[in-house]
Scaffold this active site. Structure first.
Site, mmCIF file in Angstrom:
data_model
loop_
_atom_site.group_PDB
_atom_site.id
_atom_site.type_symbol
_atom_site.label_atom_id
_atom_site.label_comp_id
_atom_site.label_asym_id
_atom_site.label_seq_id
_atom_site.Cartn_x
_atom_site.Cartn_y
_atom_site.Cartn_z
ATOM 1 N N ARG A 75 -5.576 -3.651 -0.372
ATOM 2 C CA ARG A 75 -6.807 -3.468 -1.169
ATOM 3 C C ARG A 75 -6.552 -3.684 -2.659
ATOM 4 O O ARG A 75 -7.355 -3.275 -3.504
ATOM 5 C CB ARG A 75 -7.336 -2.063 -0.958
ATOM 6 C CG ARG A 75 -7.669 -1.853 0.495
ATOM 7 C CD ARG A 75 -8.260 -0.519 0.752
ATOM 8 N NE ARG A 75 -8.698 -0.512 2.138
ATOM 9 C CZ ARG A 75 -9.568 0.336 2.637
ATOM 10 N NH1 ARG A 75 -10.102 1.247 1.871
ATOM 11 N NH2 ARG A 75 -9.923 0.268 3.889
ATOM 12 N N SER A 76 -5.449 -4.322 -2.993
ATOM 13 C CA SER A 76 -5.004 -4.374 -4.383
ATOM 14 C C SER A 76 -5.892 -5.241 -5.283
ATOM 15 O O SER A 76 -6.112 -6.422 -5.003
ATOM 16 C CB SER A 76 -3.573 -4.924 -4.404
ATOM 17 O OG SER A 76 -3.214 -5.311 -5.704
ATOM 18 N N ASN A 77 -6.341 -4.651 -6.377
ATOM 19 C CA ASN A 77 -7.044 -5.418 -7.416
ATOM 20 C C ASN A 77 -6.079 -6.354 -8.137
ATOM 21 O O ASN A 77 -6.459 -7.455 -8.542
ATOM 22 C CB ASN A 77 -7.651 -4.461 -8.454
ATOM 23 C CG ASN A 77 -8.730 -3.575 -7.880
ATOM 24 O OD1 ASN A 77 -9.693 -4.066 -7.297
ATOM 25 N ND2 ASN A 77 -8.578 -2.270 -8.040
#
Ligand code: PLP
Length: 336
Positions: A75-77
């Site tokens: 889910r990394s921005n």
């Protein structure tokens, strides 16, 4: 200080707006609040990593890199913005993503990673990320490619320089508006580049406001043990004499709630309040908890109507669409 002479490519829409939030201030009976809109950095839905990547991708280019490798959760921005930055710079991108399931649902940032054409290698745990990045790098070297590894969150002195530059940008905006805030609120994390860059930047630039970190994971000591050395390493990298002591790294770890990326009543209330007063959308993982900290400090009387504060909105909006129905139910359960 050699910030101005570092290699940098343009990726972000800068300066990001500095917007007053009068309805939020009124709802809280609190200080004047200005929101620094780093959610609006523009690159593939924006966020704070883009400022770091302006320096990191330029460094990769100066070293002749053909492929950028980085890591994060599924889910990394940071990974989504790195995938986008690599495209803008004409490079390939490999993301090493840790996931608790073998086939994570295609939503939020993972959808965007795929749209941007990043190659993805999943691993089962955070501990496996660095070895996998090394493995991918050696695969590329064997094929004659030139890999460039970006640390988790882009939080090394090169990336952190992006938030030193952000302080100079902010101070110019404050100067134009004739504002002298007492505090700048920011998320503080176990990667720590944003807080570190702002804190050392404030020291270098002679800012009169305090940089107040709100931890979204870890304890105060754990987060400080990351942020302080990174801030001082960044000063060294920039050839500045500025040095921070533990006392200079202000962290409040009372707003982590049940844990990283897990909602708390206070973070849900912060999301509801800011959405309904200013139509500004906080993200559940980072900025909602940071705003919960600011609201908590106002309620505790640490900040009053005579004060002026700046709140850094560091982005994260794709997380809103990861589990939309569950998030809406949690927000509605808090009422307003
Ligand atoms: C990564 C991230 C942060 C934390 O930034 P660090 O520099 O890694 O501490 C804060 N907010 C958002 C939205 C992020 O994606």
């Amino acid at each position: 200080m050699r910030l101005a002479s570092l290699p940098r490519i343009r990726l972000a829409h800068l300066p990001t707006p500095l917007e007053e939030a009068p309805f939020l201030s009124a709802a809280l009976g609190g200080p004047r609040i200005f929101i620094k809109r780093d959610d609006c950095t523009g690159l593939a839905l924006g966020g704070n990593k883009t400022r770091k990547l302006e320096y990191l991708i330029a460094d990769a280019q100066s070293k002749g890199a053909s492929v950028v490798i980085t890591c994060g959760s599924d889910r990394s921005n940071h990974c989504r913005q790195t995938a986008a930055a690599a495209r803008v710079a004409g490079m390939k991108c490999v993301l090493v993503l840790n996931s608790t399931t073998a086939e994570p649902a295609i939503q939020g940032n993972l959808l965007l990673d795929r749209m941007l054409g990043a190659q993805i290698r999943f691993v089962g745990s955070e501990a496996e990320r660095d070895p996998m990045m090394e493995q991918v790098a050696s695969e590329y070297r064997e094929q004659g490619g030139e890999p460039y590894i970006i640390a988790n969150g882009g939080s090394d002195p090169i990336g952190t320089a992006g938030y030193v530059a952000a302080i100079f940008e902010l101070m110019e905006q404050l100067d134009d508006l004739g504002l002298e805030p007492s505090h700048l609120y920011t998320t503080s994390s176990l990667s720590g580049g944003t807080h570190a860059g702002l804190a050392i930047g404030a020291a270098i630039a002679g800012a009169t406001f305090h940089v107040q970190g709100i931890a979204i994971e870890g304890s105060e000591d754990e987060v400080r043990a990351v942020v302080l050395p990174l801030a001082n390493a960044t000063a060294h990298y920039l050839e500045s004499d500025a040095v921070l002591t533990p006392h200079d790294i202000r962290i409040d770890a009372n707003y982590v709630g049940p844990g990283y990326a897990m909602n708390s009543d206070a973070s849900l209330d912060a999301m509801n309040t800011v959405a309904r007063t200013q139509a500004i959308l906080l993200d559940p993982v980072y900025t909602a908890k940071t705003m919960a900290g600011l609201i908590g400090h106002i309620k505790a009387g640490q900040l009053g109507p005579a004060d002026i504060v700046v709140f850094l909105h560091s982005g994260g909006s794709p997380a809103l669409f990861s589990e939309g129905a569950a998030l809406l139910a949690a927000l509605e359960a808090r009422g307003i």
